[in-house]
Scaffold this motif. Structure first.
Motif, short mmCIF file in Angstrom:
data_model
loop_
_atom_site.label_atom_id
_atom_site.label_comp_id
_atom_site.label_asym_id
_atom_site.label_seq_id
_atom_site.Cartn_x
_atom_site.Cartn_y
_atom_site.Cartn_z
N TYR A 107 0.80 -1.23 0.00
CA TYR A 107 0.00 0.00 0.00
C TYR A 107 0.83 1.28 0.00
CZ TYR A 107 -3.74 -3.22 1.22
OH TYR A 107 -4.65 -4.26 1.22
N GLY A 108 2.11 1.21 0.30
CA GLY A 108 2.92 2.41 0.37
C GLY A 108 3.38 2.88 -1.00
N SER A 109 4.08 3.99 -1.02
CA SER A 109 4.67 4.48 -2.26
C SER A 109 5.78 3.54 -2.69
CB SER A 109 5.22 5.89 -2.05
OG SER A 109 6.33 5.85 -1.16
N ARG A 110 6.17 3.65 -3.95
CA ARG A 110 7.28 2.83 -4.43
C ARG A 110 8.55 3.11 -3.62
NH1 ARG A 110 8.90 0.32 -9.28
NH2 ARG A 110 6.87 0.80 -10.20
N ALA A 111 8.79 4.37 -3.33
CA ALA A 111 9.98 4.73 -2.56
C ALA A 111 9.96 4.09 -1.18
CB ALA A 111 10.09 6.25 -2.44
N ASP A 112 8.80 4.10 -0.52
CA ASP A 112 8.70 3.49 0.80
C ASP A 112 8.85 1.97 0.73
OD1 ASP A 112 8.43 5.89 2.09
OD2 ASP A 112 6.25 5.79 2.27
N ALA A 113 8.31 1.37 -0.35
CA ALA A 113 8.43 -0.08 -0.51
C ALA A 113 9.89 -0.48 -0.67
CB ALA A 113 7.61 -0.54 -1.72
N VAL A 114 10.63 0.29 -1.45
CA VAL A 114 12.05 0.02 -1.65
C VAL A 114 12.82 0.19 -0.35
CG1 VAL A 114 14.15 0.81 -2.80
CG2 VAL A 114 12.02 0.60 -4.10
N ALA A 115 12.51 1.27 0.37
CA ALA A 115 13.21 1.53 1.64
C ALA A 115 12.93 0.44 2.66
CB ALA A 115 12.79 2.89 2.19
N ALA A 116 11.67 0.00 2.76
CA ALA A 116 11.31 -1.04 3.72
C ALA A 116 12.01 -2.36 3.38
CB ALA A 116 9.80 -1.23 3.73
N SER A 117 12.09 -2.68 2.11
CA SER A 117 12.75 -3.92 1.69
C SER A 117 14.25 -3.86 1.93
CB SER A 117 12.46 -4.19 0.21
OG SER A 117 11.06 -4.34 -0.01
N ASN A 118 14.85 -2.72 1.64
CA ASN A 118 16.28 -2.56 1.90
C ASN A 118 16.59 -2.67 3.39
OD1 ASN A 118 16.89 -2.25 -0.80
ND2 ASN A 118 16.89 -0.02 -0.73
N PHE A 119 15.68 -2.18 4.21
CA PHE A 119 15.86 -2.27 5.66
C PHE A 119 15.89 -3.74 6.09
CE2 PHE A 119 13.97 -2.57 9.94
CZ PHE A 119 14.88 -1.80 10.66
N VAL A 120 14.97 -4.53 5.56
CA VAL A 120 14.93 -5.96 5.90
C VAL A 120 16.19 -6.66 5.40
CG1 VAL A 120 13.70 -8.13 5.58
CG2 VAL A 120 12.41 -6.01 5.92
N LEU A 121 16.61 -6.34 4.18
CA LEU A 121 17.81 -6.96 3.63
C LEU A 121 19.04 -6.62 4.47
CD1 LEU A 121 17.22 -6.38 -0.19
CD2 LEU A 121 17.28 -8.58 0.99
N LYS A 122 19.07 -5.40 4.99
CA LYS A 122 20.19 -5.00 5.85
C LYS A 122 20.22 -5.84 7.12
CE LYS A 122 23.65 -2.20 6.76
NZ LYS A 122 24.87 -2.17 5.92
N ILE A 123 19.05 -6.07 7.70
CA ILE A 123 18.96 -6.93 8.89
C ILE A 123 19.41 -8.34 8.55
CG2 ILE A 123 17.36 -7.98 10.54
CD1 ILE A 123 15.74 -5.43 10.46
N HIS A 124 19.04 -8.81 7.36
CA HIS A 124 19.39 -10.16 6.93
C HIS A 124 20.89 -10.37 6.83
CE1 HIS A 124 15.32 -11.43 4.93
NE2 HIS A 124 15.26 -11.32 6.25
N GLU A 125 21.66 -9.30 6.65
CA GLU A 125 23.11 -9.45 6.50
C GLU A 125 23.72 -10.09 7.74
OE1 GLU A 125 24.70 -5.63 5.61
OE2 GLU A 125 23.84 -5.54 3.58
N ARG A 126 23.06 -9.91 8.88
CA ARG A 126 23.58 -10.49 10.12
C ARG A 126 23.10 -11.92 10.36
NH1 ARG A 126 21.60 -5.36 11.96
NH2 ARG A 126 19.94 -6.43 13.11
N VAL A 127 22.13 -12.35 9.55
CA VAL A 127 21.53 -13.67 9.76
C VAL A 127 22.33 -14.70 8.96
CG1 VAL A 127 19.42 -15.04 9.59
CG2 VAL A 127 19.28 -12.59 10.09
#
Length: 307
Positions: A107-127
């Motif tokens: 439901y968010g803007s494209r920019a917010d969708a990209v930012a939210a996904s990048n945030f999750v990917l950043k967290i995944h770097e530690r997993v």
């Protein structure tokens, strides 16, 4: 007391607990949901899309349970959850975080969708870590590996699709449209060439099993046991076993076998789940609040939605 006031007073505790379970806030609209009204682009999806239809329905509740069950069949994904997640200590917090990502991308803007996904990917770097398969062979894993990203994406997409087909409204464009649209979310999460049709997705899911990747272990059994009886508020516990059973009915017989789960009765189980979901839907409303803010953003940008 008027009947409507009595019903509101009687159901408010349930509605409040449901809202807290899904977004971590008992009353009011979370700020992150309100922020979906911001942004300067229409978003990846909109009214009339298959994604809005599937993710806006109450069938997402058993879909979430199903997705967690299916994801647990991949020992790498399971090791990541076991080693790095606080799902036992804070299951509702983890659930709320997942819902936030889903709704932001949907439901968010494209920019917010990209930012939210990048945030999750950043967290995944530690997993990262290692696990032993059923043959005792050690394997390294990383949450951002293609194998795991693909499995998690498809377990999610297949689960939400099957639940929508069982209890949701007709999907605009049909099931293939949902798989094709949600492939965009897979790409945002780093999945290379995610499936774009139901047949392609089912073939790739089966491929994991055919290659001997999937397995049942003690950790799998622990996840199943936990999902059978999660630490819900007492007022929500009565209907949950029905939702769990309904989720199991939508899992393929082969994956049921691997998980060691069986539905009580396929048809009555689905019917009973439908009754429970209808009651939840009446408490939460016909459309996610997130959609209201997305519509407001689109209207501010001059987009006329007829849906």
């Amino acid at each position: 007391m008027p009947a409507t006031s009595f019903m509101k007073a009687a159901t408010e505790p349930i509605r409040s607990r449901l809202q807290f379970t899904f977004n971590g806030q008992r009353t009011g609209t979370p700020q992150w949901v309100q922020d979906l009204g911001d942004g300067d682009d229409p978003g990846l999806f909109g009214p009339g899309s298959a994604v809005w239809s599937v993710h806006g329905g109450i069938s997402t509740i058993p879909a979430g349970v199903r997705a967690l069950l299916v994801q647990a069949l991949h020992p790498g994904a399971l090791a990541g959850v076991h080693d790095h997640s606080r799902y036992r200590e804070d299951p509702l917090g983890r659930l709320a975080g997942t819902i936030r990502w889903i709704f932001t991308v949907s439901y968010g803007s494209r920019a917010d969708a990209v930012a939210a996904s990048n945030f999750v990917l950043k967290i995944h770097e530690r997993v990262t870590g290692s696990y032993h398969d059923r043959h005792g062979v050690s394997h390294d894993y990383a949450a951002n590996d293609q194998d795991l990203l693909s499995w998690v994406h498809m377990a999610f997409a297949d689960s939400f699709l099957q639940a929508a087909l069982a209890w949701g409204e007709p999907i605009p464009g049909g099931p293939d449209a949902y798989v094709r649209e949600w492939a965009v979310a897979g790409e945002l999460m780093g999945v290379e060439n995610p499936p774009r049709s139901v047949d392609e997705m089912q073939a790739q899911l089966a491929g994991f099993d055919e290659r001997g990747v999937l397995e049942r272990s003690g950790r799998t059994d622990d996840v199943v046991k936990f999902l059978r009886r999660p630490p819900l508020f007492p007022v929500l516990r009565a209907g949950y076993p029905v939702l769990f059973d309904g989720a199991v009915t939508t899992i393929s017989p082969r994956f049921q076998e691997l998980l060691g789960v069986r539905p009580t009765r396929v048809l009555p189980g689905r019917a009973a789940t439908g009754v429970v979901l209808k009651g939840i839907g009446e408490l939460l409303g016909p459309e996610p609040v997130a959609a209201k803010y997305a519509r407001a953003r689109r209207a501010r940008l001059g987009i006329v939605d007829t849906d």
